[in-house]
Scaffold this motif. Structure first.
Motif, PDB file in Angstrom:
ATOM      1  N   ASP A   1       0.833  -1.199   0.000  1.00  0.00           N
ATOM      2  CA  ASP A   1       0.000   0.000   0.000  1.00  0.00           C
ATOM      3  C   ASP A   1       0.869   1.250   0.000  1.00  0.00           C
ATOM      4  O   ASP A   1       1.975   1.257   0.548  1.00  0.00           O
ATOM      5  CB  ASP A   1      -0.891   0.051   1.253  1.00  0.00           C
ATOM      6  CG  ASP A   1      -2.002  -0.985   1.235  1.00  0.00           C
ATOM      7  OD1 ASP A   1      -2.049  -1.806   0.295  1.00  0.00           O
ATOM      8  OD2 ASP A   1      -2.811  -0.970   2.181  1.00  0.00           O
ATOM      9  N   THR A   2       0.346   2.298  -0.587  1.00  0.00           N
ATOM     10  CA  THR A   2       0.930   3.627  -0.449  1.00  0.00           C
ATOM     11  C   THR A   2       0.088   4.364   0.576  1.00  0.00           C
ATOM     12  O   THR A   2      -1.152   4.357   0.487  1.00  0.00           O
ATOM     13  CB  THR A   2       0.936   4.381  -1.790  1.00  0.00           C
ATOM     14  OG1 THR A   2       1.687   3.618  -2.742  1.00  0.00           O
ATOM     15  CG2 THR A   2       1.536   5.768  -1.652  1.00  0.00           C
ATOM     16  N   VAL A   3       0.742   4.972   1.550  1.00  0.00           N
ATOM     17  CA  VAL A   3       0.029   5.663   2.633  1.00  0.00           C
ATOM     18  C   VAL A   3       0.530   7.091   2.778  1.00  0.00           C
ATOM     19  O   VAL A   3       1.663   7.411   2.417  1.00  0.00           O
ATOM     20  CB  VAL A   3       0.196   4.916   3.987  1.00  0.00           C
ATOM     21  CG1 VAL A   3      -0.355   3.497   3.904  1.00  0.00           C
ATOM     22  CG2 VAL A   3       1.645   4.906   4.447  1.00  0.00           C
ATOM     23  N   ARG A   4      -0.365   7.929   3.273  1.00  0.00           N
ATOM     24  CA  ARG A   4       0.020   9.287   3.651  1.00  0.00           C
ATOM     25  C   ARG A   4       0.313   9.261   5.145  1.00  0.00           C
ATOM     26  O   ARG A   4      -0.498   8.825   5.952  1.00  0.00           O
ATOM     27  CB  ARG A   4      -1.087  10.295   3.360  1.00  0.00           C
ATOM     28  CG  ARG A   4      -0.650  11.743   3.693  1.00  0.00           C
ATOM     29  CD  ARG A   4      -1.672  12.819   3.367  1.00  0.00           C
ATOM     30  NE  ARG A   4      -2.507  12.605   2.212  1.00  0.00           N
ATOM     31  CZ  ARG A   4      -2.148  12.758   0.928  1.00  0.00           C
ATOM     32  NH1 ARG A   4      -0.903  13.103   0.633  1.00  0.00           N
ATOM     33  NH2 ARG A   4      -3.002  12.556  -0.041  1.00  0.00           N
ATOM     34  N   LEU A   5       1.511   9.713   5.483  1.00  0.00           N
ATOM     35  CA  LEU A   5       1.943   9.753   6.878  1.00  0.00           C
ATOM     36  C   LEU A   5       1.362  10.976   7.581  1.00  0.00           C
ATOM     37  O   LEU A   5       0.906  11.922   6.918  1.00  0.00           O
ATOM     38  CB  LEU A   5       3.474   9.774   6.944  1.00  0.00           C
ATOM     39  CG  LEU A   5       4.174   8.576   6.291  1.00  0.00           C
ATOM     40  CD1 LEU A   5       5.680   8.760   6.313  1.00  0.00           C
ATOM     41  CD2 LEU A   5       3.778   7.281   6.963  1.00  0.00           C
ATOM     42  N   PRO A   6       1.360  10.987   8.896  1.00  0.00           N
ATOM     43  CA  PRO A   6       0.794  12.120   9.636  1.00  0.00           C
ATOM     44  C   PRO A   6       1.393  13.482   9.267  1.00  0.00           C
ATOM     45  O   PRO A   6       0.719  14.502   9.351  1.00  0.00           O
ATOM     46  CB  PRO A   6       1.075  11.768  11.097  1.00  0.00           C
ATOM     47  CG  PRO A   6       1.126  10.274  11.118  1.00  0.00           C
ATOM     48  CD  PRO A   6       1.755   9.898   9.806  1.00  0.00           C
ATOM     49  N   ASP A   7       2.655  13.487   8.797  1.00  0.00           N
ATOM     50  CA  ASP A   7       3.284  14.766   8.423  1.00  0.00           C
ATOM     51  C   ASP A   7       3.003  15.162   6.967  1.00  0.00           C
ATOM     52  O   ASP A   7       3.523  16.147   6.469  1.00  0.00           O
ATOM     53  CB  ASP A   7       4.790  14.733   8.683  1.00  0.00           C
ATOM     54  CG  ASP A   7       5.537  13.773   7.773  1.00  0.00           C
ATOM     55  OD1 ASP A   7       4.912  13.111   6.900  1.00  0.00           O
ATOM     56  OD2 ASP A   7       6.768  13.660   7.931  1.00  0.00           O
ATOM     57  N   GLY A   8       2.183  14.365   6.254  1.00  0.00           N
ATOM     58  CA  GLY A   8       1.817  14.665   4.871  1.00  0.00           C
ATOM     59  C   GLY A   8       2.662  13.964   3.835  1.00  0.00           C
ATOM     60  O   GLY A   8       2.300  13.926   2.656  1.00  0.00           O
ATOM     61  N   SER A   9       3.802  13.416   4.197  1.00  0.00           N
ATOM     62  CA  SER A   9       4.631  12.678   3.242  1.00  0.00           C
ATOM     63  C   SER A   9       4.009  11.304   2.983  1.00  0.00           C
ATOM     64  O   SER A   9       3.050  10.910   3.643  1.00  0.00           O
ATOM     65  CB  SER A   9       6.061  12.548   3.765  1.00  0.00           C
ATOM     66  OG  SER A   9       6.092  11.818   4.973  1.00  0.00           O
ATOM     67  N   THR A  10       4.550  10.588   1.999  1.00  0.00           N
ATOM     68  CA  THR A  10       4.022   9.263   1.675  1.00  0.00           C
ATOM     69  C   THR A  10       5.083   8.195   1.925  1.00  0.00           C
ATOM     70  O   THR A  10       6.282   8.471   1.956  1.00  0.00           O
ATOM     71  CB  THR A  10       3.552   9.184   0.205  1.00  0.00           C
ATOM     72  OG1 THR A  10       4.644   9.459  -0.650  1.00  0.00           O
ATOM     73  CG2 THR A  10       2.409  10.148  -0.054  1.00  0.00           C
ATOM     74  N   ALA A  11       4.611   6.975   2.077  1.00  0.00           N
ATOM     75  CA  ALA A  11       5.484   5.816   2.291  1.00  0.00           C
ATOM     76  C   ALA A  11       4.760   4.580   1.780  1.00  0.00           C
ATOM     77  O   ALA A  11       3.552   4.624   1.501  1.00  0.00           O
ATOM     78  CB  ALA A  11       5.816   5.662   3.774  1.00  0.00           C
ATOM     79  N   THR A  12       5.482   3.482   1.665  1.00  0.00           N
ATOM     80  CA  THR A  12       4.849   2.216   1.295  1.00  0.00           C
ATOM     81  C   THR A  12       4.807   1.308   2.518  1.00  0.00           C
ATOM     82  O   THR A  12       5.669   1.376   3.397  1.00  0.00           O
ATOM     83  CB  THR A  12       5.603   1.498   0.149  1.00  0.00           C
ATOM     84  OG1 THR A  12       6.944   1.262   0.554  1.00  0.00           O
ATOM     85  CG2 THR A  12       5.570   2.322  -1.121  1.00  0.00           C
TER      86      THR A  12
END
Length: 182
Positions: A28-39
């Motif tokens: 999955d691609t997710v948006r982190l709490p700080d607005g950046s993305t990660a897998t």
């Protein structure tokens, strides 16, 4: 959940990687709490149960079973995967009978554990089984294990000296202690 908003990740997309008989893997691609993305790579699991069977003399019924991923035999409480739509208690009763040949007159739900929270959604529901009656075990095709009994002191010693490393069984030892099993 609003109190945890600063910790929560939002799913943006999900890609299946593998579909198996037991497990399904995703990326999955997710948006982190700080607005950046990660897998996030993870495994979906249908869920399972584990049974802590107590014999009339107080000893606990366990199994020795070879586990392929780690290439060794483990000591563990009877456990098994939930079938689609299966009631967890019915699964616990089925697994106890299939793997050990025992049935129980008394069942107590203890709680749930999440054995590997970093990469799977698996949850295991724990049950205490008492008033056991011996019968004929009914192992699944390709299932090989042996039943053993241990006292609580032997179980605790096995955890402390490293003979018992299975996470669900270690959680079961904790629950057995909390229930005053000796």
């Amino acid at each position: 959940m609003s109190v945890d908003r600063h910790l929560i990740e939002e799913t943006l997309s999900s890609q299946p990687l593998f579909k198996g008989k037991l497990l399904n893997a995703f990326c999955d691609t997710v948006r982190l709490p700080d607005g950046s993305t990660a897998t996030r790579e993870y495994i979906k699991h249908p869920g399972a149960v584990m049974v802590i069977p107590q014999l009339a003399d107080g000893r606990l019924l366990l199994e020795r079973q070879f586990r392929y991923p780690l290439d060794r035999v483990f000591i563990e409480f009877p456990a098994g995967k939930l079938d689609a739509g299966e009631d967890p208690l019915a699964c616990a009763q089925r697994e106890l009978l299939e793997e050990t040949g025992y049935s129980a007159a008394s069942w107590e739900y203890l709680g749930v554990i999440h054995p590997i929270i970093s990469y799977t959604d698996e949850e295991i529901k724990l049950y205490l089984a008492r008033d056991l009656t011996a019968g004929e075990r009914q192992l699944d095709d390709g299932e090989f294990l042996e039943s053993i009994t241990m006292s609580m002191s032997e179980l605790v010693a096995g955890v402390l000296d490293g003979r018992i490393t299975d996470a669900k069984t270690i959680a079961g030892v904790f629950w057995a202690q909390q229930k005053g099993l000796v």
